[in-house]
Motif scaffolding. Structure first.
Motif, short mmCIF file in Angstrom:
data_model
loop_
_atom_site.label_atom_id
_atom_site.label_comp_id
_atom_site.label_asym_id
_atom_site.label_seq_id
_atom_site.Cartn_x
_atom_site.Cartn_y
_atom_site.Cartn_z
N SER A 113 -18.55 15.22 6.37
CA SER A 113 -17.88 15.76 7.34
C SER A 113 -16.30 14.96 7.58
O SER A 113 -15.35 15.52 7.94
N ILE A 114 -16.60 13.77 7.24
CA ILE A 114 -15.38 12.75 7.45
C ILE A 114 -14.38 13.18 6.33
O ILE A 114 -13.16 13.49 6.50
N PHE A 115 -15.01 13.22 4.98
CA PHE A 115 -13.98 13.76 3.90
C PHE A 115 -13.49 14.99 3.92
O PHE A 115 -12.17 15.45 3.77
N LYS A 116 -14.19 16.12 4.66
CA LYS A 116 -13.70 17.37 4.81
C LYS A 116 -12.41 17.46 5.86
O LYS A 116 -11.47 18.06 5.59
N LYS A 117 -12.59 16.52 6.84
CA LYS A 117 -11.46 16.58 7.94
C LYS A 117 -10.41 15.92 7.52
O LYS A 117 -9.52 16.06 8.15
N SER A 118 -10.51 14.68 6.73
CA SER A 118 -9.61 13.69 6.46
C SER A 118 -8.45 14.47 5.89
O SER A 118 -8.17 15.14 5.02
N THR A 119 -7.26 14.01 6.83
CA THR A 119 -6.16 14.82 6.49
C THR A 119 -5.17 14.37 5.30
O THR A 119 -5.38 13.13 5.29
N ASN A 120 -4.71 14.95 4.60
CA ASN A 120 -4.00 14.63 3.48
C ASN A 120 -2.55 14.01 3.53
O ASN A 120 -1.71 15.12 3.86
N THR A 121 -2.35 12.93 3.97
CA THR A 121 -1.00 12.34 4.03
C THR A 121 -0.28 11.92 3.01
O THR A 121 0.77 11.13 2.99
N THR A 122 -1.15 12.00 1.71
CA THR A 122 -0.86 11.59 0.45
C THR A 122 0.59 11.99 0.16
O THR A 122 1.42 11.39 -0.54
N ARG A 123 0.74 13.24 0.36
CA ARG A 123 2.09 14.05 -0.04
C ARG A 123 3.02 14.19 0.66
O ARG A 123 2.95 14.12 2.03
N GLY B 213 0.71 -1.28 0.01
CA GLY B 213 -0.05 0.19 0.06
C GLY B 213 0.81 1.15 -0.12
O GLY B 213 2.11 0.99 0.20
N GLY B 214 0.37 2.39 -0.32
CA GLY B 214 1.01 3.75 -0.35
C GLY B 214 0.27 4.75 0.74
O GLY B 214 -0.47 4.24 1.61
N ARG B 215 0.88 5.50 1.04
CA ARG B 215 0.23 6.47 1.82
C ARG B 215 -1.16 6.77 1.99
O ARG B 215 -1.71 7.05 2.94
N TRP B 216 -1.64 6.76 0.56
CA TRP B 216 -3.09 7.07 0.20
C TRP B 216 -3.94 5.77 0.75
O TRP B 216 -5.18 6.05 1.15
N THR B 217 -3.09 4.66 1.04
CA THR B 217 -4.10 3.69 1.48
C THR B 217 -4.46 3.90 2.81
O THR B 217 -5.49 3.62 3.30
N LEU B 218 -3.65 4.58 3.60
CA LEU B 218 -3.98 4.95 5.01
C LEU B 218 -4.99 5.98 4.91
O LEU B 218 -5.90 5.98 5.83
N ASP B 219 -5.12 6.92 4.25
CA ASP B 219 -6.26 7.86 4.03
C ASP B 219 -7.38 7.23 3.60
O ASP B 219 -8.57 7.44 4.48
N LYS B 220 -7.44 6.26 2.98
CA LYS B 220 -8.63 5.56 2.48
C LYS B 220 -9.12 4.77 3.70
O LYS B 220 -10.32 4.91 4.00
N LEU B 221 -8.26 4.06 4.38
CA LEU B 221 -8.75 3.14 5.59
C LEU B 221 -9.33 3.93 6.66
O LEU B 221 -10.06 3.64 7.20
N GLU B 222 -8.58 5.06 6.83
CA GLU B 222 -8.88 5.93 7.74
C GLU B 222 -10.53 6.55 7.70
O GLU B 222 -11.06 6.63 8.63
N CYS B 223 -10.59 6.80 6.41
CA CYS B 223 -12.10 7.27 5.84
C CYS B 223 -12.93 6.37 6.32
O CYS B 223 -14.19 6.42 6.95
N VAL B 224 -12.56 5.04 6.01
CA VAL B 224 -13.55 3.81 6.33
C VAL B 224 -13.87 3.73 7.68
O VAL B 224 -14.77 3.57 8.28
N ARG B 225 -12.70 3.72 8.49
CA ARG B 225 -12.81 3.34 9.80
C ARG B 225 -13.83 4.55 10.51
O ARG B 225 -14.79 4.16 11.30
N LEU B 226 -13.51 5.57 10.42
CA LEU B 226 -14.48 6.56 10.81
C LEU B 226 -15.75 6.60 10.60
O LEU B 226 -16.65 6.88 11.19
#
Ligand code: SAM
Length: 301
Positions: A291-301, A9-22
């Motif tokens: 609201s999750i999408f809005k708050k989700s931090t971008n760790t991708t870059r 996975g890449g860092r974006w994978t963490l963003d994805k999974l964090e959105c799912v978890r929330l």
């Protein structure tokens, strides 16, 4: 745990999974005081864990680290494990996975979560076929509610699957739409050069051939070799934003409520890979997900 199963996975994978978890955590809370039978359906369930190349590339604290292999590999919870950890629990967990070896890894989750073991069902098969069965119009969805996570690598999801999920009116769906990893790669500059099987693949995903009209315009740039009046054919006008908007509009044909933007997940070079999108039969889910999408931090870059 086998090291050889699944890609990295890449860092974006963490963003994805964090959105799912929330979302799952919020959903479980909302459902806590209601009388619905609930299910979590993971249609591209994987192994239950995600591998990363090394720890240094992943920001600390995004997830609790599940298990660290020395140096080169780093294991984090995948979507199936994340769902199993949510409190209060879902009534049922349906994990669909095509690959037998990966499905075997999923079986081990029953030992890891013994208190959930009786509620876990693992289906080895194709996500579209299994979901066609689960979302069959003859299935009674009254009194039932489910969250469906579609997490394919590429173009594996058929429009009929999206339509079927929407038709139940009781499924909240998170879908990793293959924006850059699928659609943008298949769209050639000249539509005539798209191999027929790829065009078919696009039509199966969008559920309409209208993507051709949407993503291509008449070419008005003659080359020095073209005589005036020559038919110059059509040329690509699709951008990731245009594709995402077209997809979100299509989602609105299948579901009553759709998050208007979703979350674009990019690679380290800032190229869009996927659009994490959300649709549901009720507006509450969309409010939460927005609201999750809005708050989700971008760790991708
Ligand atoms: C991106 S991975 C899923 C990762 C998982 N959601 C997680 O967070 O750990 C995609 C998975 O879908 C499986 N797969 C591919 N095509 C499939 C299909 N048609 N039906 C079901 N599973 C499929 C692959 O074997 C792979 O394990």
């Amino acid at each position: 745990m086998s090291n050889s199963i699944g890609g990295f996975g890449g860092r974006w994978t963490l963003d994805k999974l964090e959105c799912v978890r929330l979302y799952l955590a919020a959903y479980a809370k909302v459902m806590m005081n209601q009388n619905f039978k609930t299910a979590y359906i993971d249609a591209f369930a994987g192994t239950g864990y995600t591998r990363f190349k090394n720890e240094k590339s992943i920001p600390a604290g995004v997830f609790e680290q599940e298990m660290a292999e020395p140096e080169a590999e780093d294991f984090r919870q995948g979507s199936a494990q994340i769902a199993l950890g949510i409190e209060p629990p879902f009534g049922k967990y349906i994990f669909i996975e095509k690959d037998r070896k990966r499905a075997h890894e999923l079986e081990k989750l029953k030992e890891k979560f013994p208190q959930r073991a009786a509620s876990i069902k693992i289906e080895v098969g194709d996500a579209n076929a299994e979901l066609a069965r689960l979302c069959d119009p003859k299935m009674k969805w009254g009194g039932r509610r489910a969250v469906l996570f579609l997490d394919p690598y590429g173009m594996q999801v058929d429009w009929s699957t999206i339509e079927g999920a929407g038709r139940t009116k009781n499924i909240d769906m998170l879908f990793l739409f293959p924006l850059g990893m699928g659609v943008m790669r298949l769209l050639r500059r000249d539509p005539v050069q798209i191999p027929p099987e790829n065009a078919q693949c696009l039509t199966k995903l969008f559920g309409t051939p209208d993507w051709q009209k949407e993503f291509y315009v008449d070419n008005d740039q003659p080359s020095i070799f073209d005589d005036p009046g020559t038919d110059l054919g059509r040329v690509k006008a699709a951008t990731p934003e245009k594709v995402a908007n077209f997809w979100l509009k299509r989602l609105g044909d299948a579901f009553e409520h759709v998050s208007p933007k979703g979350r674009v997940l990019c690679n380290s070079k800032n190229s869009p890979l996927y659009l994490l999108c959300f649709a549901a039969g009720n507006p509450k889910g969309v409010t939460i997900m927005n609201s999750i999408f809005k708050k989700s931090t971008n760790t991708t870059r």
